[in-house]
Design a protein around this motif. Structure first.
Motif, PDB file in Angstrom:
ATOM      1  N   SER A  80       0.660  -1.233  -0.096  1.00 29.93           N
ATOM      2  CA  SER A  80      -0.073   0.009  -0.128  1.00 29.93           C
ATOM      3  C   SER A  80       0.845   1.248  -0.032  1.00 29.93           C
ATOM      4  N   GLU A  81       0.069   2.572  -0.330  1.00 28.01           N
ATOM      5  CA  GLU A  81       0.977   3.823  -0.401  1.00 28.01           C
ATOM      6  C   GLU A  81      -0.257   4.550   0.180  1.00 28.01           C
ATOM      7  N   TYR A  82       0.211   5.185   1.176  1.00 27.25           N
ATOM      8  CA  TYR A  82      -0.545   6.445   1.979  1.00 27.25           C
ATOM      9  C   TYR A  82      -0.202   7.810   1.729  1.00 27.25           C
ATOM     10  N   ILE A  83      -0.849   8.840   1.505  1.00 22.62           N
ATOM     11  CA  ILE A  83      -0.318  10.262   1.277  1.00 22.62           C
ATOM     12  C   ILE A  83      -1.291  10.880   2.044  1.00 22.62           C
ATOM     13  N   TRP A  84      -0.454  11.694   2.988  1.00 15.68           N
ATOM     14  CA  TRP A  84      -1.062  12.937   3.873  1.00 15.68           C
ATOM     15  C   TRP A  84      -0.691  14.164   3.364  1.00 15.68           C
ATOM     16  N   ASN A  85      -1.592  15.051   2.455  1.00  9.11           N
ATOM     17  CA  ASN A  85      -1.259  16.328   2.020  1.00  9.11           C
ATOM     18  C   ASN A  85      -1.472  17.267   3.293  1.00  9.11           C
ATOM     19  N   GLU A  86      -0.281  18.059   3.299  1.00  9.47           N
ATOM     20  CA  GLU A  86      -0.312  19.058   4.344  1.00  9.47           C
ATOM     21  C   GLU A  86      -0.331  18.353   5.655  1.00  9.47           C
ATOM     22  N   LEU A  87       0.562  17.559   5.980  1.00 12.18           N
ATOM     23  CA  LEU A  87       0.503  16.591   7.282  1.00 12.18           C
ATOM     24  C   LEU A  87       0.846  17.349   8.381  1.00 12.18           C
ATOM     25  N   PHE A  88       1.852  18.184   8.080  1.00  7.64           N
ATOM     26  CA  PHE A  88       2.365  19.458   9.234  1.00  7.64           C
ATOM     27  C   PHE A  88       3.068  20.603   8.378  1.00  7.64           C
ATOM     28  N   THR A  89       3.236  21.532   9.146  1.00  7.34           N
ATOM     29  CA  THR A  89       3.875  22.774   8.293  1.00  7.34           C
ATOM     30  C   THR A  89       5.059  23.257   9.331  1.00  7.34           C
ATOM     31  N   ILE A  90       6.104  23.871   8.538  1.00  7.14           N
ATOM     32  CA  ILE A  90       7.249  24.428   9.281  1.00  7.14           C
ATOM     33  C   ILE A  90       7.264  25.771   8.892  1.00  7.14           C
ATOM     34  N   GLU A  91       7.202  26.526  10.017  1.00  2.32           N
ATOM     35  CA  GLU A  91       7.079  28.032   9.963  1.00  2.32           C
ATOM     36  C   GLU A  91       8.609  28.533  10.380  1.00  2.32           C
ATOM     37  N   ASN A  92       8.926  29.634   9.430  1.00  2.00           N
ATOM     38  CA  ASN A  92      10.324  30.270   9.819  1.00  2.00           C
ATOM     39  C   ASN A  92       9.879  31.531  10.568  1.00  2.00           C
ATOM     40  N   ASN A  93      10.377  31.712  11.848  1.00  2.00           N
ATOM     41  CA  ASN A  93      10.000  32.571  12.630  1.00  2.00           C
ATOM     42  C   ASN A  93      11.253  33.656  12.830  1.00  2.00           C
ATOM     43  N   SER A  94      12.394  33.449  12.139  1.00  2.00           N
ATOM     44  CA  SER A  94      13.337  33.842  12.483  1.00  2.00           C
ATOM     45  C   SER A  94      13.563  35.126  11.322  1.00  2.00           C
ATOM     46  N   GLU A  95      14.583  35.793  11.530  1.00  2.00           N
ATOM     47  CA  GLU A  95      14.908  37.141  10.659  1.00  2.00           C
ATOM     48  C   GLU A  95      15.721  36.591   9.394  1.00  2.00           C
ATOM     49  N   ASN A  96      16.090  35.418   9.333  1.00  3.02           N
ATOM     50  CA  ASN A  96      16.819  34.915   8.253  1.00  3.02           C
ATOM     51  C   ASN A  96      16.118  34.114   7.370  1.00  3.02           C
ATOM     52  N   ILE A  97      16.580  33.872   5.990  1.00  2.00           N
ATOM     53  CA  ILE A  97      16.151  33.191   5.019  1.00  2.00           C
ATOM     54  C   ILE A  97      16.755  31.666   5.636  1.00  2.00           C
ATOM     55  N   VAL A  98      15.933  30.709   5.590  1.00  2.00           N
ATOM     56  CA  VAL A  98      15.890  29.319   6.314  1.00  2.00           C
ATOM     57  C   VAL A  98      15.607  28.194   5.447  1.00  2.00           C
ATOM     58  N   TYR A  99      16.594  27.459   5.176  1.00  2.00           N
ATOM     59  CA  TYR A  99      16.217  25.957   4.256  1.00  2.00           C
ATOM     60  C   TYR A  99      16.116  24.899   5.517  1.00  2.00           C
ATOM     61  N   ALA A 100      14.823  24.210   5.275  1.00  2.00           N
ATOM     62  CA  ALA A 100      14.524  23.116   6.098  1.00  2.00           C
ATOM     63  C   ALA A 100      14.864  21.747   5.680  1.00  2.00           C
ATOM     64  N   THR A 101      15.588  21.004   6.328  1.00  2.00           N
ATOM     65  CA  THR A 101      15.933  19.632   5.832  1.00  2.00           C
ATOM     66  C   THR A 101      15.012  18.643   6.831  1.00  2.00           C
ATOM     67  N   ILE A 102      14.459  17.464   6.328  1.00  2.00           N
ATOM     68  CA  ILE A 102      13.685  16.711   6.893  1.00  2.00           C
ATOM     69  C   ILE A 102      14.337  15.147   6.639  1.00  2.00           C
ATOM     70  N   LYS A 103      14.355  14.584   7.928  1.00  2.00           N
ATOM     71  CA  LYS A 103      15.054  13.129   7.418  1.00  2.00           C
ATOM     72  C   LYS A 103      14.276  12.441   8.726  1.00  2.00           C
ATOM     73  N   THR A 104      14.740  10.999   8.733  1.00  2.00           N
ATOM     74  CA  THR A 104      14.514  10.123  10.057  1.00  2.00           C
ATOM     75  C   THR A 104      15.497   9.900  10.663  1.00  2.00           C
ATOM     76  N   GLU A 105      15.389   9.880  12.077  1.00  2.00           N
ATOM     77  CA  GLU A 105      16.847   9.779  12.946  1.00  2.00           C
ATOM     78  C   GLU A 105      16.814   8.216  12.909  1.00  2.00           C
ATOM     79  N   TYR A 106      16.026   7.343  12.971  1.00  2.00           N
ATOM     80  CA  TYR A 106      16.283   5.945  13.297  1.00  2.00           C
ATOM     81  C   TYR A 106      15.732   5.170  11.889  1.00  2.00           C
TER      82      TYR A 106
END
Length: 180
Positions: A80-106
């Protein structure tokens, strides 16, 4: 000549005195403040999306892919394959331009893979243990993120036929890096 020697001696004495006045070490104390806040109020904030699968518990974003209708727990089946559109959001509240990286830890169990994307980006598999690509998301869907911009993150879980029955629980890691 005596004046020259006297002048050199005087300059050496002044140099020695100046060297003696400089320091070998110093300690300076400056005030700092900070607050530990809920993940949805942080500089790199994670917020729940449009599904029961995401909640904020004890200030931390929790994702439970088993959650379904009426917050009941179900699960995912093989092949099977499951897709969750907009499962969560990442918000940049800093004064800098930020690139977000997502990975699994384990590591994920054999036969299960996690994929992410934001906006019109392509799906990218995230599993740093197996050396898969790590998704690079700007905090504003493909555009350099300015203050208070947000990336909506879609997540896909693929469960292949060789997946073992049982639970899997890798941590999802979101890192932010300011762009020069």
């Amino acid at each position: 000549m005596k004046k020259s020697v006297l002048m050199i001696v005087l300059l050496l004495a002044i140099s020695s005195l100046m060297a003696a006045m400089s320091y070998s070490s110093a300690t300076v104390t400056s005030a700092m403040t900070g607050s530990v806040v809920s993940t949805d109020e942080a500089l790199l904030a994670l917020n729940v999306g449009k599904h029961n699968a995401t909640t904020i518990e004890d200030g931390v974003l929790k994702i439970d892919f088993n959650k379904g209708n009426n917050n009941s727990s179900f699960g995912l089946q093989k092949n099977s394959e499951y897709i969750w559109n907009e499962l969560f959001t990442i918000e940049n509240n800093s004064e800098n331009i930020v690139y977000a990286t997502i990975k699994t830890e384990y590591n994920l169990p054999e036969g299960i893979s996690v994929w992410v994307k934001s906006g019109n980006d392509n799906w990218t598999e995230i599993d740093s243990i197996r050396g898969a690509d790590v998704a690079k998301l700007t905090a504003a869907s493909g555009v350099s993120a300015q203050m208070n911009e947000m990336a909506k993150v879609d997540v896909k879980i693929v469960v292949e036929s060789n997946a073992s029955l049982g639970n899997f629980a890798p941590n999802l890691v979101v890192s932010g890096e300011a762009v020069d």
